[in-house]
Scaffold this motif. Structure first.
Motif, short mmCIF file in Angstrom:
data_model
loop_
_atom_site.label_atom_id
_atom_site.label_comp_id
_atom_site.label_asym_id
_atom_site.label_seq_id
_atom_site.Cartn_x
_atom_site.Cartn_y
_atom_site.Cartn_z
N ALA A 1 0.84 -1.20 0.00
CA ALA A 1 0.00 0.00 0.00
C ALA A 1 0.88 1.25 0.00
N TRP A 2 0.88 1.97 -1.12
CA TRP A 2 1.65 3.22 -1.23
C TRP A 2 0.76 4.40 -0.86
N MET A 3 1.41 5.43 -0.33
CA MET A 3 0.62 6.60 0.08
C MET A 3 1.50 7.85 0.11
N LEU A 4 0.86 9.00 0.12
CA LEU A 4 1.58 10.26 0.33
C LEU A 4 1.92 10.39 1.81
N PRO A 5 3.00 11.12 2.14
CA PRO A 5 3.27 11.43 3.54
C PRO A 5 2.03 12.11 4.13
N ASN A 6 1.59 11.68 5.28
CA ASN A 6 0.36 12.22 5.85
C ASN A 6 0.39 12.14 7.35
N GLY A 7 -0.55 12.80 7.99
CA GLY A 7 -0.60 12.77 9.45
C GLY A 7 -1.82 13.50 9.95
N LEU A 8 -1.94 13.56 11.26
CA LEU A 8 -3.09 14.20 11.90
C LEU A 8 -2.67 15.56 12.46
N ILE A 9 -3.65 16.31 12.94
CA ILE A 9 -3.41 17.67 13.43
C ILE A 9 -3.63 17.68 14.94
N PHE A 10 -2.57 17.99 15.70
CA PHE A 10 -2.72 18.07 17.15
C PHE A 10 -3.62 19.24 17.53
N HIS A 11 -4.32 19.09 18.66
CA HIS A 11 -5.20 20.17 19.11
C HIS A 11 -4.44 21.48 19.29
#
Lengths: 248, 248
Positions: free
Chosen positions: B47-57
């Motif tokens: 599974a390939w993907m773009l660099p990604n992440g979540l947003i801290f509060h």
């Protein structure tokens, strides 16, 4: 509506929508040779704001923006462009909220942080019938330089949206949605000048716009003006849409 | 790590971040006269993907994007531009998630819907040191036409990001961050051609770029090439930044 009913309503609203996310819309119109922006005033408060709303779990963000604008302007099939998402930590201001919503129990329910997706709409001024709901007391068009201080970062949202519109119109003839069905070249130029805030060279403007090959020149000419009667044009919808698709 | 520890980690991650929101980053590099894009492969999966992440509060979305890229590329002060927010209902695919995360209890914790804010970064290829973490097995540069099928709507995100970059470079000299410190005019033209995917007229290109008044011509000339030794240039950082500020 008593406070318990209001609490219920707000609770339901938050339960059925994406938490911590909203949509703000700039509605641009063109009237009296000037760009106008639609602003709403909150009930019982001197708090002006852009048309805005939340995103239901079961709709895309584009659908949410269309729905919010339909509710506010009664307009369907609006030209609507997403231009920026606003996510600074301090963008919503609790003091602004206290003015709008002077009920501590309701304020408790408002998320401490909201990220907002900005859209702008281009609408023909005369076709808009601004709609009020139970939360809004007034709906008014303002010139770009006459906008009141709005809540949160809404003045900044307008600033960025206007920059985006200016960058777009520099290479895209997005005037279609702001103009009446037919128009003369000087009228279209006036629109571009109003958006850009500066005068344009007549010959260069005409050459550039005609090079897009999206206008049809009609048989009639405009009469009654001070100058020699200019040609009347209309956009060719299919060609215009095809041109926009290349960029959007 | 056992499954209970993983569950705890995921629970903590969701508790400290904005629900239903993520950031996806396109990292553009320039190498061998071609535009390259950084893609990650998920642990134990194709599974390939773009660099990604979540947003801290506690961080703005711009800070979140900077942090995610720092974690992935070890690069600070990256040129980073938000270009679009993706919010279709069907953009995340449960089948893709099952491949990446074959633990039913973890899958239960993943939000059913995520809206993602797209950023693109322009980085000098040679300075990037891709970083793996416990979730990623591989990090690789791909040419635009060689990209594998990625998870969710990541291929569409690349398509829109590339459109946005092309529209930008048409009227903004954003090549600075993709080029080495010094370069010749033909080298800068090659970059523009690689982004646009089409050849440009040499004289017009040079005239346009020089008209921005953001380049300094150095004393030295490049020697050793097939052609008469061309001048060497560098961007003047202050003028370049001032130019970009007008648009961004």
């Amino acid at each position: 509506m008593n406070i318990e009913e209001l609490e219920d309503l707000v609770r339901q609203m938050y339960a059925s929508t994406m938490p911590g996310l909203s949509i703000d819309c700039i509605v641009f119109g063109f009237h009296d040779s000037a760009i106008k922006i639609l602003s709403l005033r909150f009930n019982n408060a001197d708090a002006w704001m852009l048309p805005n709303g939340l995103i239901f779990h079961k709709e895309s963000i584009q659908q949410a923006a269309q729905r919010i604008l339909l509710e506010r302007t009664s307009l369907k099939d609006i030209f609507l462009k997403q231009f920026y998402t606003f996510g600074d930590l301090d963008r919503t201001n609790i003091e602004d909220m206290k003015t709008m919503m002077p009920f501590p129990s309701i304020l408790e329910m408002v998320p401490k942080r909201a990220i907002s997706i900005g859209y702008y709409a281009l609408v023909e001024h005369s076709k808009v019938q601004p709609q009020l709901d139970f939360m809004t007391a007034e709906c008014r068009w303002f010139g770009v330089d006459e906008l009141p201080k709005m809540i949160f970062d809404h003045n900044k949202i307008v600033e960025i949206g206007l920059k985006s519109l200016r960058a777009q119109i520099d290479h895209l003839p997005i005037g279609y949605h702001l103009m009446p069905e037919t128009f003369t070249m000087p009228e279209l130029q006036k629109l571009h000048e109003a958006i850009l805030g500066e005068p344009l060279d007549r010959a260069n403007f005409q050459k550039r716009i005609l090079s897009y090959d999206i206008l049809e020149r009609l048989e009639e000419r405009r009469t009654g003006g001070a100058h020699k009667s200019p040609y009347v044009y209309r956009f060719i919808p299919e060609k215009y849409e095809a041109f926009l698709q290349r960029e959007f």
